[in-house]
Design a protein around this motif. Structure first.
Motif, PDB file in Angstrom:
ATOM      1  N   THR A 179      -4.869  -5.391  -1.817  1.00  0.00           N
ATOM      2  CA  THR A 179      -4.280  -6.331  -0.863  1.00  0.00           C
ATOM      3  C   THR A 179      -3.333  -7.318  -1.540  1.00  0.00           C
ATOM      4  N   THR A 186      -2.872  -3.757  -6.206  1.00  0.00           N
ATOM      5  CA  THR A 186      -2.166  -2.537  -5.856  1.00  0.00           C
ATOM      6  C   THR A 186      -1.517  -1.915  -7.077  1.00  0.00           C
ATOM      7  N   PRO A 213       0.790  -1.230   0.000  1.00  0.00           N
ATOM      8  CA  PRO A 213       0.000   0.000   0.000  1.00  0.00           C
ATOM      9  C   PRO A 213       0.830   1.292   0.000  1.00  0.00           C
ATOM     10  N   GLU A 254      -2.508   8.081   5.608  1.00  0.00           N
ATOM     11  CA  GLU A 254      -3.165   7.092   6.455  1.00  0.00           C
ATOM     12  C   GLU A 254      -3.234   7.557   7.909  1.00  0.00           C
ATOM     13  N   ARG A 277      -6.312   3.969   3.948  1.00  0.00           N
ATOM     14  CA  ARG A 277      -5.135   3.774   3.098  1.00  0.00           C
ATOM     15  C   ARG A 277      -5.308   4.524   1.794  1.00  0.00           C
ATOM     16  N   ALA A 328      -6.052   0.774  -1.655  1.00  0.00           N
ATOM     17  CA  ALA A 328      -6.681  -0.281  -0.856  1.00  0.00           C
ATOM     18  C   ALA A 328      -6.372  -1.697  -1.328  1.00  0.00           C
TER      19      ALA A 328
END
Length: 79
Positions: free
Chosen positions: A71, A76, A34, A60, A66, A69
């Motif tokens: 994962t 990403t 992230p 953040e 974040r 977002a």
């Protein structure tokens, strides 16, 4: 920073000590997804990538959300 005003620096396991110029290898990507700048996914990270990571961290800290977002690497990298 602790109650005495002492700043603590953490190493999350991606930093390595290098002994010489021969030990440096830049053929892989390391970092927390992230907080990685988009250009890092193309292998073109620079000092600006570190500034992006700092900005993502500050975002953040101030918003509770974040900046990106995703994962997984794919999520990403596309965000």
């Amino acid at each position: 920073m602790d109650q005495n005003g002492v700043a603590w620096v953490l190493d999350f396991g991606i930093a390595e000590e290098i002994e010489s110029e021969d030990d440096r290898q830049f053929d892989s990507v390391a970092g927390s997804l992230p907080y990685m700048a988009p250009e890092v996914f193309d292998g073109k990270g620079s000092v600006r990538s570190d500034l992006y990571a700092l900005g993502a961290t500050l975002f953040e800290l101030t918003t509770g959300d974040r900046l990106v977002a995703g994962t997984t690497y794919e999520e990403t990298a596309k965000a």
